[in-house]
Design a protein around this motif. Sequence first.
Motif, PDB file in Angstrom:
ATOM      1  N   ALA A 184       0.865  -1.177   0.000  1.00  0.00           N
ATOM      2  CA  ALA A 184       0.000   0.000   0.000  1.00  0.00           C
ATOM      3  C   ALA A 184       0.904   1.231   0.000  1.00  0.00           C
ATOM      4  O   ALA A 184       1.778   1.370   0.870  1.00  0.00           O
ATOM      5  N   VAL A 185       0.707   2.135  -0.973  1.00  0.00           N
ATOM      6  CA  VAL A 185       1.608   3.262  -1.176  1.00  0.00           C
ATOM      7  C   VAL A 185       0.808   4.556  -1.043  1.00  0.00           C
ATOM      8  O   VAL A 185      -0.335   4.647  -1.515  1.00  0.00           O
ATOM      9  N   ARG A 186       1.439   5.583  -0.396  1.00  0.00           N
ATOM     10  CA  ARG A 186       0.840   6.912  -0.277  1.00  0.00           C
ATOM     11  C   ARG A 186       1.869   7.962  -0.684  1.00  0.00           C
ATOM     12  O   ARG A 186       3.026   7.895  -0.259  1.00  0.00           O
ATOM     13  N   PHE A 187       1.430   8.918  -1.508  1.00  0.00           N
ATOM     14  CA  PHE A 187       2.243  10.085  -1.870  1.00  0.00           C
ATOM     15  C   PHE A 187       1.510  11.324  -1.356  1.00  0.00           C
ATOM     16  O   PHE A 187       0.290  11.431  -1.509  1.00  0.00           O
ATOM     17  N   PHE A 188       2.252  12.242  -0.757  1.00  0.00           N
ATOM     18  CA  PHE A 188       1.604  13.407  -0.175  1.00  0.00           C
ATOM     19  C   PHE A 188       2.474  14.641  -0.364  1.00  0.00           C
ATOM     20  O   PHE A 188       3.701  14.559  -0.561  1.00  0.00           O
ATOM     21  N   GLY A 189       1.821  15.781  -0.297  1.00  0.00           N
ATOM     22  CA  GLY A 189       2.516  17.050  -0.347  1.00  0.00           C
ATOM     23  C   GLY A 189       1.590  18.145   0.143  1.00  0.00           C
ATOM     24  O   GLY A 189       0.394  18.133  -0.161  1.00  0.00           O
ATOM     25  N   GLY A 190       2.123  19.068   0.934  1.00  0.00           N
ATOM     26  CA  GLY A 190       1.284  20.133   1.459  1.00  0.00           C
ATOM     27  C   GLY A 190       1.993  20.933   2.515  1.00  0.00           C
ATOM     28  O   GLY A 190       3.186  20.748   2.773  1.00  0.00           O
ATOM     29  N   SER A 191       1.264  21.841   3.135  1.00  0.00           N
ATOM     30  CA  SER A 191       1.822  22.728   4.140  1.00  0.00           C
ATOM     31  C   SER A 191       1.099  22.546   5.456  1.00  0.00           C
ATOM     32  O   SER A 191      -0.067  22.126   5.494  1.00  0.00           O
ATOM     33  N   ILE A 192       1.797  22.865   6.550  1.00  0.00           N
ATOM     34  CA  ILE A 192       1.167  22.871   7.867  1.00  0.00           C
ATOM     35  C   ILE A 192       0.295  24.111   7.959  1.00  0.00           C
ATOM     36  O   ILE A 192       0.758  25.213   7.660  1.00  0.00           O
ATOM     37  N   PRO A 193      -0.994  23.969   8.308  1.00  0.00           N
ATOM     38  CA  PRO A 193      -1.883  25.140   8.344  1.00  0.00           C
ATOM     39  C   PRO A 193      -1.313  26.257   9.207  1.00  0.00           C
ATOM     40  O   PRO A 193      -0.697  26.013  10.255  1.00  0.00           O
ATOM     41  N   ALA A 194      -1.513  27.503   8.738  1.00  0.00           N
ATOM     42  CA  ALA A 194      -1.098  28.726   9.439  1.00  0.00           C
ATOM     43  C   ALA A 194       0.417  28.873   9.510  1.00  0.00           C
ATOM     44  O   ALA A 194       0.932  29.650  10.314  1.00  0.00           O
ATOM     45  N   GLY A 199       8.214  19.646  11.411  1.00  0.00           N
ATOM     46  CA  GLY A 199       6.876  19.594  11.960  1.00  0.00           C
ATOM     47  C   GLY A 199       6.904  19.265  13.431  1.00  0.00           C
ATOM     48  O   GLY A 199       7.686  19.801  14.219  1.00  0.00           O
ATOM     49  N   ALA A 200       6.041  18.328  13.833  1.00  0.00           N
ATOM     50  CA  ALA A 200       5.940  17.974  15.239  1.00  0.00           C
ATOM     51  C   ALA A 200       7.129  17.172  15.738  1.00  0.00           C
ATOM     52  O   ALA A 200       7.258  16.965  16.944  1.00  0.00           O
ATOM     53  N   SER A 201       8.019  16.730  14.839  1.00  0.00           N
ATOM     54  CA  SER A 201       9.196  16.002  15.317  1.00  0.00           C
ATOM     55  C   SER A 201      10.127  16.917  16.111  1.00  0.00           C
ATOM     56  O   SER A 201      11.036  16.446  16.791  1.00  0.00           O
ATOM     57  N   ALA A 202       9.905  18.247  16.053  1.00  0.00           N
ATOM     58  CA  ALA A 202      10.703  19.161  16.876  1.00  0.00           C
ATOM     59  C   ALA A 202      10.524  18.869  18.364  1.00  0.00           C
ATOM     60  O   ALA A 202      11.378  19.215  19.181  1.00  0.00           O
ATOM     61  N   LEU A 203       9.406  18.251  18.743  1.00  0.00           N
ATOM     62  CA  LEU A 203       9.197  17.906  20.146  1.00  0.00           C
ATOM     63  C   LEU A 203      10.171  16.835  20.619  1.00  0.00           C
ATOM     64  O   LEU A 203      10.411  16.702  21.815  1.00  0.00           O
ATOM     65  N   PHE A 204      10.730  16.037  19.670  1.00  0.00           N
ATOM     66  CA  PHE A 204      11.578  14.908  20.056  1.00  0.00           C
ATOM     67  C   PHE A 204      13.031  15.072  19.608  1.00  0.00           C
ATOM     68  O   PHE A 204      13.884  14.270  19.990  1.00  0.00           O
ATOM     69  N   ALA A 205      13.345  16.078  18.752  1.00  0.00           N
ATOM     70  CA  ALA A 205      14.689  16.219  18.216  1.00  0.00           C
ATOM     71  C   ALA A 205      15.703  16.433  19.338  1.00  0.00           C
ATOM     72  O   ALA A 205      15.487  17.243  20.243  1.00  0.00           O
ATOM     73  N   GLY A 206      16.804  15.690  19.277  1.00  0.00           N
ATOM     74  CA  GLY A 206      17.873  15.814  20.263  1.00  0.00           C
ATOM     75  C   GLY A 206      17.530  15.235  21.609  1.00  0.00           C
ATOM     76  O   GLY A 206      18.228  15.522  22.598  1.00  0.00           O
ATOM     77  N   ARG A 207      16.497  14.419  21.729  1.00  0.00           N
ATOM     78  CA  ARG A 207      16.094  13.864  23.016  1.00  0.00           C
ATOM     79  C   ARG A 207      16.017  12.354  22.951  1.00  0.00           C
ATOM     80  O   ARG A 207      15.895  11.752  21.882  1.00  0.00           O
ATOM     81  N   HIS A 208      16.026  11.739  24.144  1.00  0.00           N
ATOM     82  CA  HIS A 208      15.942  10.279  24.233  1.00  0.00           C
ATOM     83  C   HIS A 208      15.276   9.926  25.555  1.00  0.00           C
ATOM     84  O   HIS A 208      15.357  10.679  26.534  1.00  0.00           O
ATOM     85  N   GLY A 209      14.604   8.773  25.570  1.00  0.00           N
ATOM     86  CA  GLY A 209      13.957   8.336  26.793  1.00  0.00           C
ATOM     87  C   GLY A 209      12.793   7.390  26.504  1.00  0.00           C
ATOM     88  O   GLY A 209      12.453   7.100  25.346  1.00  0.00           O
ATOM     89  N   PRO A 210      12.135   6.907  27.549  1.00  0.00           N
ATOM     90  CA  PRO A 210      11.050   5.934  27.378  1.00  0.00           C
ATOM     91  C   PRO A 210       9.702   6.623  27.109  1.00  0.00           C
ATOM     92  O   PRO A 210       9.439   7.736  27.547  1.00  0.00           O
ATOM     93  N   LEU A 211       8.844   5.902  26.392  1.00  0.00           N
ATOM     94  CA  LEU A 211       7.458   6.285  26.150  1.00  0.00           C
ATOM     95  C   LEU A 211       6.567   5.167  26.674  1.00  0.00           C
ATOM     96  O   LEU A 211       6.803   3.990  26.379  1.00  0.00           O
ATOM     97  N   LEU A 212       5.535   5.519  27.433  1.00  0.00           N
ATOM     98  CA  LEU A 212       4.677   4.524  28.068  1.00  0.00           C
ATOM     99  C   LEU A 212       3.218   4.843  27.776  1.00  0.00           C
ATOM    100  O   LEU A 212       2.829   6.016  27.719  1.00  0.00           O
ATOM    101  N   SER A 213       2.404   3.785  27.617  1.00  0.00           N
ATOM    102  CA  SER A 213       0.956   3.964  27.517  1.00  0.00           C
ATOM    103  C   SER A 213       0.278   2.731  28.106  1.00  0.00           C
ATOM    104  O   SER A 213       0.808   1.621  28.027  1.00  0.00           O
ATOM    105  N   LEU A 214      -0.893   2.938  28.716  1.00  0.00           N
ATOM    106  CA  LEU A 214      -1.582   1.855  29.408  1.00  0.00           C
ATOM    107  C   LEU A 214      -3.076   2.110  29.339  1.00  0.00           C
ATOM    108  O   LEU A 214      -3.538   3.248  29.477  1.00  0.00           O
ATOM    109  N   SER A 215      -3.849   1.037  29.130  1.00  0.00           N
ATOM    110  CA  SER A 215      -5.306   1.114  29.147  1.00  0.00           C
ATOM    111  C   SER A 215      -5.833  -0.089  29.903  1.00  0.00           C
ATOM    112  O   SER A 215      -5.365  -1.217  29.705  1.00  0.00           O
ATOM    113  N   TYR A 216      -6.810   0.146  30.789  1.00  0.00           N
ATOM    114  CA  TYR A 216      -7.349  -0.925  31.631  1.00  0.00           C
ATOM    115  C   TYR A 216      -8.847  -0.722  31.773  1.00  0.00           C
ATOM    116  O   TYR A 216      -9.306   0.387  32.095  1.00  0.00           O
ATOM    117  N   GLN A 217      -9.604  -1.763  31.517  1.00  0.00           N
ATOM    118  CA  GLN A 217     -11.060  -1.718  31.648  1.00  0.00           C
ATOM    119  C   GLN A 217     -11.498  -2.869  32.554  1.00  0.00           C
ATOM    120  O   GLN A 217     -11.796  -3.971  32.092  1.00  0.00           O
TER     121      GLN A 217
END
Length: 795
Positions: free
Chosen positions: A269-279, A373-391
Amino acid sequence: MRALVFAGALIFAAASSAAAAAPVRVVVDDTPLALSPAPVVQDGFVFLPLRPLAQHFQATLIVDRLAIEVRTADGTSHLLRLGRLEIWSGDLVEAVMEAPTQVMQGTTMVPRGGVDVLFGTLTVWNPLEGLVTITSARTPSPVEAPRRPVTLPAARPAGPPAAAPFVPEFRPAPERLVVASGYVAAGLSLGAETTGTGRIQFRTHAGPERLEGSLALAATPASGGGTITRRTAADALTVGGFTLHDSPLTLYEQGLLGLLYETRTRGAAVRFFGGSIPATSRHFYGATVALQPTGTWLLQGASVYDPATGALVVKARGSKLLREGTAVFAESAWGASSMGSGAAWRLGVEVAGGRTSAAVSYLSLADGFPAMGASALFAGRHGPLLSLSYQPSASWTFSGSAALLRGAVGGDRYVAGALVQYRPVPGVGLVGEGRFVEDTVGGVPTRSTFGQLALTVTRGPWGVVLAGSSTADAGILTGTAARTTVATARLGYTLRTGLPVWFELSRRDGDTAAWGYGLGWTFRLGSRTHLSAQFWHRVYTAPAAYTDNTIGLTYTTPLANGADLAVGGGVRYAATGGTAPYVSLQYGVPLFAYGPPQTGRLDATVYVDRNANGARDPEERSVAGIVLRVDGRRAAVTDEAGAATVEGVRAGEVTVEMDDRTLPAGLVAPQPAQRVQVVSGQTRDVVFALLPAATVVGVVFHDENGNGRREAGERPLPGVVVRLADSEVFRTADGAGLVLFDHLAPGRYLLLIDARSVPLGYRIRGEGTFVVTVQTGQDVTVEIPLDGRPIIRTF
C-alpha cells in the motif's frame, strides 16, 4: 384355592388400575393413531393435540402470538385464539367449542368438538374405554393386504390444482436511484460587522468512482477550507486537509493542507503526499510504503522532504507478532538538513489481552536530526514512552501515558496524562482527565498542568451537566504564572413537544474573572416550525467590573422545496455603554441527482427433467401454473411454455423460489429456491428442473418366522407410526399395514419406527431403522418386520 382366588383378585385390581391410568387412545377411520403428546381429559372435556392432527389431515398451521390459523388441504382457513371458545372463518364466528383452546405440555390443545369443525370429521368419545373415534368425510375403502410387490395407489392427475386467479404481491421498483446527494447552505450576519458564510457537502453513490467532500467559505475575514476525495476500487485522491501519522512512524499525527494520493500495488500500500502545515509557511513532500504481512512480520517505510530547509528524512519500521496479543517493533530513521544530520531509532513492545493493553518503547533522536513539523518535540532527546489502558468492567475505563525525554541541546521534556471514565448505568457518566507537561521552550523551562471533570446525568426528560476545568502555565526560571479555572452547571428539560428548555450557570477565574447565567426556551409554532429564545447575563469582575446582557430569537421553518430557513436576531447591551444589535439569516437546501432505475429482469423457465441430466432435452415438456416468488412475494406464474417474466427487480441478490403448493402431483423440485444476482439493465435467466417424484411404501407386518421377509399368511400390523428421519413427516400404518411416503426427491432416506405405537406383544427388531435409496420417479417397497413376543397362558 383361596390363594389362587386372592392372587386373581390382585391381578384384576391391578389391571383395573392400569386401565384407569391408561392414556386416551385415538382411532381414525378404524386405524389407531399415535399422537404426541397424548390427548388429555380435563374437567370432563377431551383435548387433542392440534399439530399432529393437522399433519395427519394434511393441514398447515400458521402461529402468530396468541392466534393459530389452520389451512386445510382444500384451501379452507380457520382461526383459533388461545383461551377463546370461538372458531373464526374470515370475519365471522363459524362455531363455538365446548371448551377454550389451551396450551398444555407446550402444545396447542383443542377440544374434540373443535376437531370436527377444523377438519370436517365426526368425533365420538367413549369414556368407559378411554377411546376417541374420529371418522373423516373421506373414509378410504378397505385394502386387502397384497403380496409382494405392493401395488401402489394410482397417481393423481398432473397439472396445477384449481386455485383462485393469480394476483401478484411483488411490485416493480420504479424509483430512480440517487447517484449523488449534497447540502448547500448560505448565511449572512449583519451587526457590528458584516459576515457572509457558505458551506457545501456532497457525495456520489453510484459508478466505479465515488466523490465526496465538504467546503466552507467565510467572506469576512476572507477564509475557507475543506476536503475533496475521489475514490475508486484501486486508489484514492484527497485534496484539502488531511492527517498523516508520521516520524518516526506512529509517534504523532501531523495535519497538512495539500494533496494525498493512496493506491495499492502488488503486495504493498503506497501513499504520496505534499502540502503545508496550516497557518505556517512550512511545506512537506513524501511517500510511505506498507508491505503486505509476511507470516508474522509487517514492514513499512517512508521518506519526507522539506524544501525550505533542504531537510530529508528516510525511515523504516518492522514489527513481529510473537503470539496472540503481543508484538515487538523497531523503527529507525536518518535525516539530513542544512543544520546538520543524525539518526533516530525506537524499540518497543505492545501487549493486549483481556481488559488490559500496554505499550512500552525507548526513543532516541540525535541532536542533528531535522526538526520537521511535530518532530521538533523529540529532536535531540531520548527516553522511554509509556501507555496503558485498563477496563476492569463495562462501567470503568482507565488510560494513561507518559514520556520521559532527556536532551542536551533541546532540554528535557516530561509529559504525563491520565483519563478516567465511569458509566455505572445508562444515563449517568463521569469523565476525569489530567495532563502535566514540563518542557524547555527557547532555552526557558516551562511547566503547565491541565485538569477537567464532567458529570452527566439523564433521567427521563431531565438532564444535568456539571463540568469544571483548570489550566496553569508557569515559567520555571522567570517565575511568571497564569491560571484559569472554569465551572459550569447546566440543567435541561425536554417538553412534551420534544423541544428543550435549559438553564446554565457559569463561573470563570483568572486573568478574566466573571460569572453569569443563561436561559433558553424553544417554542413549537407548527409541526416543524420552531422559535428559540435565549437570554444571557454576565457580570465581569476582572480586569474591569461591568455587566452585559444578550437577548436572541431564532425562527426556523422548512420550505416547500425541502430547504430549511433560519432567521434570527438579537441585541447585546453592555453596562459600559453601547448597544449592539445583530440580524442573521441561514438558508440550507438538500440537493439530489438521480439516475435511471437500478433494476433488472428475471426470465424463469420450469420443465420436467425426465432423465435427470440437468439439461433440457427437446422432448422434455414445460410445466404451466407454477407460482414463482421473489424474496417471498408472489411475482409471476408460468404459462403453457413453462415461462414467466418478472420486470423491475431491484439490482442485487434476490431469492427466487417456487411455491410448492402449485407443483403438479408426481413431480418434485430438487432445488426449489435459487439465489440470483440481478444486474441493472440486464436479464437474468433462472431455470427450475422438476423431477418425477419417487414413492416409498412401507409394509408393517408380523414376521412370524423371523426371516425378515413377508410371507403368505403373515398378517399386517395397523396403527404403527413410521417417520422420515430429520423431518416432521410421519405416517400411520393403515388396515393393510401400509405407510405411504410420496412426492419424494431422489436421494437416501431413513425410516424410523415410533416405539410408542408398537402394539402390545410385539417388539422392534434392532434399532427400528430402515435405509432406502430412491432414484428419479422410482417406486420402492420397504418391508418393516416386527417380532412377536411369546404369550404364556397358565391355567
